[in-house]
Design a protein around this motif. Structure first.
Motif, PDB file in Angstrom:
ATOM      1  N   LYS A 241      18.466 -43.254  -8.676  1.00  0.00           N
ATOM      2  CA  LYS A 241      18.892 -41.875  -7.619  1.00  0.00           C
ATOM      3  C   LYS A 241      20.311 -41.420  -7.856  1.00  0.00           C
ATOM      4  O   LYS A 241      20.401 -40.266  -7.666  1.00  0.00           O
ATOM      5  N   PHE A 242      21.111 -42.250  -8.200  1.00  0.00           N
ATOM      6  CA  PHE A 242      22.444 -41.797  -8.679  1.00  0.00           C
ATOM      7  C   PHE A 242      22.620 -41.148  -9.757  1.00  0.00           C
ATOM      8  O   PHE A 242      23.373 -39.930  -9.873  1.00  0.00           O
ATOM      9  N   ALA A 243      21.738 -41.282 -10.559  1.00  0.00           N
ATOM     10  CA  ALA A 243      21.805 -40.988 -11.920  1.00  0.00           C
ATOM     11  C   ALA A 243      21.134 -39.317 -12.008  1.00  0.00           C
ATOM     12  O   ALA A 243      21.505 -38.461 -12.660  1.00  0.00           O
ATOM     13  N   GLU A 244      20.093 -39.489 -11.216  1.00  0.00           N
ATOM     14  CA  GLU A 244      19.225 -38.215 -11.411  1.00  0.00           C
ATOM     15  C   GLU A 244      19.881 -37.100 -10.481  1.00  0.00           C
ATOM     16  O   GLU A 244      20.514 -37.363  -9.548  1.00  0.00           O
ATOM     17  N   GLU A 245      19.790 -36.012 -10.801  1.00  0.00           N
ATOM     18  CA  GLU A 245      20.206 -34.744 -10.216  1.00  0.00           C
ATOM     19  C   GLU A 245      19.125 -33.769  -9.757  1.00  0.00           C
ATOM     20  O   GLU A 245      18.961 -32.639 -10.409  1.00  0.00           O
ATOM     21  N   PRO A 246      18.186 -33.933  -9.008  1.00  0.00           N
ATOM     22  CA  PRO A 246      17.306 -33.041  -8.758  1.00  0.00           C
ATOM     23  C   PRO A 246      17.939 -31.865  -8.009  1.00  0.00           C
ATOM     24  O   PRO A 246      18.498 -31.889  -7.175  1.00  0.00           O
ATOM     25  N   ALA A 247      17.085 -30.737  -8.256  1.00  0.00           N
ATOM     26  CA  ALA A 247      17.656 -29.555  -7.473  1.00  0.00           C
ATOM     27  C   ALA A 247      17.480 -29.530  -6.149  1.00  0.00           C
ATOM     28  O   ALA A 247      16.448 -30.366  -5.473  1.00  0.00           O
TER      29      ALA A 247
ATOM     30  N   PHE B 220      34.733 -43.723  -2.592  1.00  0.00           N
ATOM     31  CA  PHE B 220      33.413 -43.026  -3.083  1.00  0.00           C
ATOM     32  C   PHE B 220      32.885 -43.349  -4.568  1.00  0.00           C
ATOM     33  O   PHE B 220      32.132 -42.787  -5.128  1.00  0.00           O
ATOM     34  N   GLU B 221      33.875 -44.299  -5.128  1.00  0.00           N
ATOM     35  CA  GLU B 221      33.395 -44.467  -6.417  1.00  0.00           C
ATOM     36  C   GLU B 221      32.306 -45.649  -6.466  1.00  0.00           C
ATOM     37  O   GLU B 221      32.229 -46.460  -5.765  1.00  0.00           O
ATOM     38  N   PRO B 222      31.401 -45.269  -7.485  1.00  0.00           N
ATOM     39  CA  PRO B 222      30.223 -46.439  -7.466  1.00  0.00           C
ATOM     40  C   PRO B 222      30.967 -47.818  -7.428  1.00  0.00           C
ATOM     41  O   PRO B 222      31.666 -48.140  -8.342  1.00  0.00           O
TER      42      PRO B 222
ATOM     43  N   THR C  67      32.884 -51.589  -2.819  1.00  0.00           N
ATOM     44  CA  THR C  67      32.075 -51.957  -1.444  1.00  0.00           C
ATOM     45  C   THR C  67      33.044 -53.619  -1.072  1.00  0.00           C
ATOM     46  O   THR C  67      33.605 -54.214  -1.782  1.00  0.00           O
ATOM     47  N   THR C  68      32.797 -53.475   0.302  1.00  0.00           N
ATOM     48  CA  THR C  68      33.337 -54.743   0.842  1.00  0.00           C
ATOM     49  C   THR C  68      32.098 -55.625   1.295  1.00  0.00           C
ATOM     50  O   THR C  68      32.434 -56.695   1.953  1.00  0.00           O
ATOM     51  N   LYS C  69      30.862 -55.108   1.530  1.00  0.00           N
ATOM     52  CA  LYS C  69      29.822 -55.712   2.024  1.00  0.00           C
ATOM     53  C   LYS C  69      29.300 -56.602   0.916  1.00  0.00           C
ATOM     54  O   LYS C  69      29.368 -56.611  -0.245  1.00  0.00           O
ATOM     55  N   THR C  70      28.918 -57.775   1.538  1.00  0.00           N
ATOM     56  CA  THR C  70      28.262 -59.134   0.700  1.00  0.00           C
ATOM     57  C   THR C  70      27.081 -58.673   0.086  1.00  0.00           C
ATOM     58  O   THR C  70      26.689 -58.903  -0.971  1.00  0.00           O
ATOM     59  N   LYS C  71      26.352 -57.640   0.908  1.00  0.00           N
ATOM     60  CA  LYS C  71      24.867 -57.473   0.546  1.00  0.00           C
ATOM     61  C   LYS C  71      24.775 -55.730  -0.253  1.00  0.00           C
ATOM     62  O   LYS C  71      23.806 -55.586  -0.947  1.00  0.00           O
ATOM     63  N   GLY C  72      25.857 -55.415   0.085  1.00  0.00           N
ATOM     64  CA  GLY C  72      25.755 -53.771  -0.493  1.00  0.00           C
ATOM     65  C   GLY C  72      25.878 -53.489  -1.981  1.00  0.00           C
ATOM     66  O   GLY C  72      26.271 -54.726  -2.743  1.00  0.00           O
ATOM     67  N   LYS C  73      25.254 -52.502  -2.466  1.00  0.00           N
ATOM     68  CA  LYS C  73      25.525 -52.238  -3.969  1.00  0.00           C
ATOM     69  C   LYS C  73      26.576 -51.377  -4.373  1.00  0.00           C
ATOM     70  O   LYS C  73      26.911 -51.202  -5.313  1.00  0.00           O
TER      71      LYS C  73
ATOM     72  N   ALA D 219      29.059 -43.231  -2.782  1.00  0.00           N
ATOM     73  CA  ALA D 219      28.962 -42.480  -3.939  1.00  0.00           C
ATOM     74  C   ALA D 219      27.957 -41.389  -3.949  1.00  0.00           C
ATOM     75  O   ALA D 219      28.110 -40.307  -4.360  1.00  0.00           O
ATOM     76  N   ILE D 220      26.695 -41.787  -3.351  1.00  0.00           N
ATOM     77  CA  ILE D 220      25.735 -40.903  -3.399  1.00  0.00           C
ATOM     78  C   ILE D 220      25.857 -39.774  -2.168  1.00  0.00           C
ATOM     79  O   ILE D 220      25.639 -38.702  -2.367  1.00  0.00           O
ATOM     80  N   VAL D 221      26.515 -40.366  -1.031  1.00  0.00           N
ATOM     81  CA  VAL D 221      26.828 -39.329  -0.002  1.00  0.00           C
ATOM     82  C   VAL D 221      27.548 -38.282  -0.522  1.00  0.00           C
ATOM     83  O   VAL D 221      27.503 -37.023  -0.295  1.00  0.00           O
ATOM     84  N   LYS D 222      28.694 -38.697  -1.166  1.00  0.00           N
ATOM     85  CA  LYS D 222      29.616 -37.721  -1.857  1.00  0.00           C
ATOM     86  C   LYS D 222      29.077 -36.646  -2.774  1.00  0.00           C
ATOM     87  O   LYS D 222      29.224 -35.615  -2.691  1.00  0.00           O
ATOM     88  N   HIS D 223      28.292 -37.225  -3.548  1.00  0.00           N
ATOM     89  CA  HIS D 223      27.549 -36.579  -4.502  1.00  0.00           C
ATOM     90  C   HIS D 223      26.579 -35.597  -3.732  1.00  0.00           C
ATOM     91  O   HIS D 223      26.604 -34.263  -4.260  1.00  0.00           O
ATOM     92  N   ILE D 224      25.745 -36.029  -2.630  1.00  0.00           N
ATOM     93  CA  ILE D 224      25.289 -34.875  -2.126  1.00  0.00           C
ATOM     94  C   ILE D 224      25.871 -33.683  -1.249  1.00  0.00           C
ATOM     95  O   ILE D 224      25.555 -32.549  -1.474  1.00  0.00           O
TER      96      ILE D 224
END
Lengths: 184, 586
Positions: free
Chosen positions: B419-425, B529-531, B534-540, B545-550
């Motif tokens: 999802k991060f890589a693709e840039e759908p219109a 905002f960089e990929p 994170t400080t979350k133990t379960k987060g990716k 990064a996606i929010v900023k992208h959008i």
């Protein structure tokens, strides 16, 4: 090393101030006498005007001759004590219109005029009956000497301008110190 | 080579103080320059101030130049460019300053030559001559009158009466008879307040004897002029001593005033002429100090300016040249200029492109073996569940389920990468953004009743043009982050606020989501905002990064910051209308 530094500073200071101040080498003399309870002095000043000073005077620059008298009680084995000091100032200026020099005694306000600079130096070189000190202030046992330091200075010309006139003869001159015994 | 490093703030303070001091003193010098006497008095201290400034500036410039040269010799990154720029800027300042200096001196000398022109001196001399000739006539009249009075005197016995009588009919102000010992024998004045006669000197008496007369014109301190005439009295004597008649004649006040004015102008001109050279030196010295100060300031400024200009380029060069060593781009928030912004944008674009590329490759490479791994694990479980029993069966079941679960986790991660890589219109449509926010809030408030949501909308309905689904994803992500951040809070509060803005006549909506949670760690705030940050133990580490992208796809802006008290805020600024070229559906 420090001594060399100090000597260098003195040398530079002498060179600098030497340029802006010349000392008149003639010898003067003074004497005092008591008249009606007051000691008066007759003074012969070693005053002469340098060529640059005459030129400045004739250009309109006013000169001041300042005589600073100091009466000192000279004491054996103890520091000398100053009894009193007196400053007498004369203003010398040249009037281009009358072509005469006027000399004003700033202490009395008396003004005289002369046609030549030689008359001026003759007039100022011989100062007669200048009141110095009241007899009641003195002790007969004490040994008093009068010291006279005099200088001739261009008035209204700042030291800065005098320093920048470094290439020519100084406008200011210090006269040789004169000292004499107030009474024997 | 050791180089003294000065604190930049201290250096700035010193420089501004010196500039202020020098400017003030030069202004004072400029305003006092009309009056040479005033100039004389203040010039030395003012020049001293400027000389001190000059020395300090020289020291600062030497330090900067030394650093530049050392950097250049050591082949430091950007030193060559800095040196060239400093030389170019410095050269641009030095050449005109020197040219101006010599022109100013030339004009100043010409100006001084004008007032000391020989014609002026001649004019003043002529004025003096003219005045004197006018007074010479008066002197001759006085001499004639005095000689006649002396001839008319008959004897010493009645001298007082004779003088009193004569002074009334003559033009003389005062008549004095004195002997060769300068003793006054008689004096008479036609004024009520007679003045003390100025007694002639012996030389003047000698001259009167020699020439049968002596005259002088004297000035007094109050500006008036007085004619003195001395003649010998030949008809009688006193105790065998020769007698002299001294007469005083006053000069017409108007004539006196004019004579005094001419004399004053002549004296002033004479003084200025006599002091012409030192005055010239003084002006040249002042001008030289001003020019040198300006030059030093220009050189210092050029070195500093070159350094600032080259700094972002150096950073870019470092980053591109040493990307392998993962050197971070230095932040230059205080010195944000076009080049810095350009470099930062360039670096950001480069980073995003690199991440996108990596994400695509990873998604592709990881996704391929996942399905066979999952299938194999499921086959193993199916085949051996009837063969083993008891503990062995449990082991087989647990192991294969672990493999399948971890494969699912991996697949989720790969999808996120994708999802991060693709840039759908974007699918731009008009919708009420407040409703979308409310829906997101409602989704999470149902999930977690303990949380308190405080909503403050500037309007109940606010239509924007945007991709509804993508913005919904943004709101969900941010609200979830806020919930996670307040997980350990005793009284968690999440504030959601909207407001409308106008920036350059364009309408924007500003959305602020803030919480009272733990906030961002200081080392995270700058690059949250960089990929993978994170400080979350379960987060990716891909959510923000996606929010900023959008948001950036919508030509909006997002920023986050820690609150002063507690918690963090995320502020989104979105344009209400999307530019026409960015509306693929229209």
């Amino acid at each position: 090393m420090n001594r060399i530094k100090i000597r260098s500073i003195f040398l530079v200071a002498n060179l600098f101030f030497g340029l802006s101040m010349t000392v008149n080498a003639e010898v003067g003399k003074g004497s005092s006498y008591l008249d009606a309870g007051v000691y008066y002095s007759d003074i012969e000043l070693p005053l002469s005007f340098a060529q640059e000073q005459i030129k400045a005077l004739e250009s309109g620059i006013v000169f001041n001759l300042e005589l600073r008298f100091q009466i000192i009680n000279v004491r054996n084995w103890r520091p000398d004590r100053s009894i009193g000091a007196l400053t007498q100032t004369y203003t010398i200026e040249f009037n281009a219109f009358t072509r005469r020099y006027s000399v004003t005694n700033n202490n009395t306000g008396r003004q005289v005029s002369m046609s030549t600079i030689n008359e001026v130096s003759g007039y100022l070189s011989k100062i007669k009956k200048l009141p110095l000190v009241d007899d009641s202030l003195l002790s007969l046992e004490a040994n008093y000497r009068v010291f006279l330091n005099s200088n001739l200075k261009a008035r209204d010309v700042s030291q800065w301008m005098k320093t920048l006139s470094f290439w020519r003869e100084s406008l200011d001159s210090d006269l040789e110190q004169i000292q004499w015994q107030l009474f024997n | 080579m050791a180089i003294i490093q000065l604190n930049p703030k201290t250096t700035k303070k010193i420089i501004f103080s010196l500039i202020f001091l020098s400017s003030s003193s030069l202004l004072a010098l400029m305003f006092s320059a009309d009056n040479p006497n005033e100039l004389n008095k203040i010039q030395f201290p003012l020049i001293a101030v400027n000389v001190v400034s000059f020395i300090v500036f020289l020291f600062l410039v030497s330090l900067s130049a030394k650093k530049l040269i050392v950097d250049y010799k050591q082949n430091k990154l950007g030193a060559k460019l800095r040196l060239r720029m400093a030389l170019a800027f410095g050269g641009l300042a030095v050449v005109p300053a020197i040219v101006l200096f010599f022109f100013a001196i030339s004009f100043m000398n010409k100006g001084i030559s004008v007032w000391s022109d020989a014609g002026v001196e001649q004019g003043l001399n002529n004025a003096l001559m003219l005045g004197r000739s006018a007074l010479d006539e008066k002197i001759q009249q006085g001499l004639f009158e005095t000689s006649n009075i002396a001839l008319g005197l008959t004897g010493i016995e009645s001298i007082d009466q004779q003088l009193q009588q004569v002074v009334k009919t003559s033009n003389a102000e005062q008549l004095v008879v004195l002997d060769s010992d300068l003793q006054i024998l008689s004096s008479s004045s036609n004024q009520i307040n007679r003045f003390n006669p100025r007694i002639p000197t012996r030389l003047e008496i000698e001259q009167a004897n020699l020439k049968q007369s002596w005259t002088s014109l004297d000035s007094s301190p109050n500006g008036s002029y007085l004619i003195r005439v001395l003649v010998p009295v030949l008809s009688f004597s006193s105790n065998q001593k020769p007698l002299y008649l001294l007469a005083f004649f006053s000069v017409d006040p108007k004539l006196s005033m004019m004579a005094d004015s001419v004399e004053e102008a002549y004296a002033r001109y004479g003084t200025l002429s006599f002091m012409k050279a030192p005055i010239q030196y003084s002006y040249i010295l002042t001008l030289a100090i001003v020019v040198l100060l300006a030059l030093l300031l220009a050189i210092y400024g050029s070195i500093e300016f070159a350094e600032r200009l080259v700094k972002p380029i150096e950073a870019l060069e470092k980053q591109t040249g040493a990307a392998k060593n993962k050197i971070r781009l230095p932040e230059a928030k205080d010195e944000a200029d076009e080049i810095t912004t350009l470099v930062q944008s360039f670096m950001q674009a480069q980073k995003e492109a690199a991440w996108s590329d990596v994400a695509k490759r990873m998604a592709h490479e990881i996704n391929n073996p996942l399905t066979p791994i999952q299938l194999s694990a499921e086959r193993i479980k199916k085949r051996y569940s009837s063969v083993f029993k008891g503990e062995d069966l449990d082991f087989i079941t647990h192991s294969t389920e672990t493999i399948v679960n971890q494969v699912e986790v991996l697949r989720g991660m790969v999808n996120a990468f994708g999802k991060f890589a693709e840039e759908p219109a974007l699918t731009i449509e008009s919708f009420n953004i407040i409703s979308v926010i409310k829906e997101s809030v409602s989704l999470y408030s149902k999930k977690d009743n303990k949380k308190t949501f405080k909503l403050s909308f500037h309007s109940e309905s606010f239509i924007v043009q945007a991709d509804e689904q993508k913005l919904r994803q943004v709101f969900n992500n941010l609200i979830k982050n806020a919930l996670d951040a307040t997980a350990n809070s005793t009284a968690p509060i999440i504030n959601i606020k909207t407001s409308n803005l106008k920036i350059n006549n364009k309408a924007y909506i500003e959305l602020t989501i803030s919480d009272n949670g733990q906030g961002f760690e200081p080392d995270i705030v700058g690059n949250a905002f960089e990929p993978y940050v994170t400080t979350k133990t379960k987060g990716k580490g891909l959510g923000l990064a996606i929010v900023k992208h959008i948001i950036e796809e919508h030509k909006g802006h997002i920023e986050l910051k820690n609150k002063k008290a507690q918690g963090a805020s995320v502020i989104i600024t979105l344009p209400v209308l999307q530019p026409r070229k960015d509306r693929p559906n229209e």
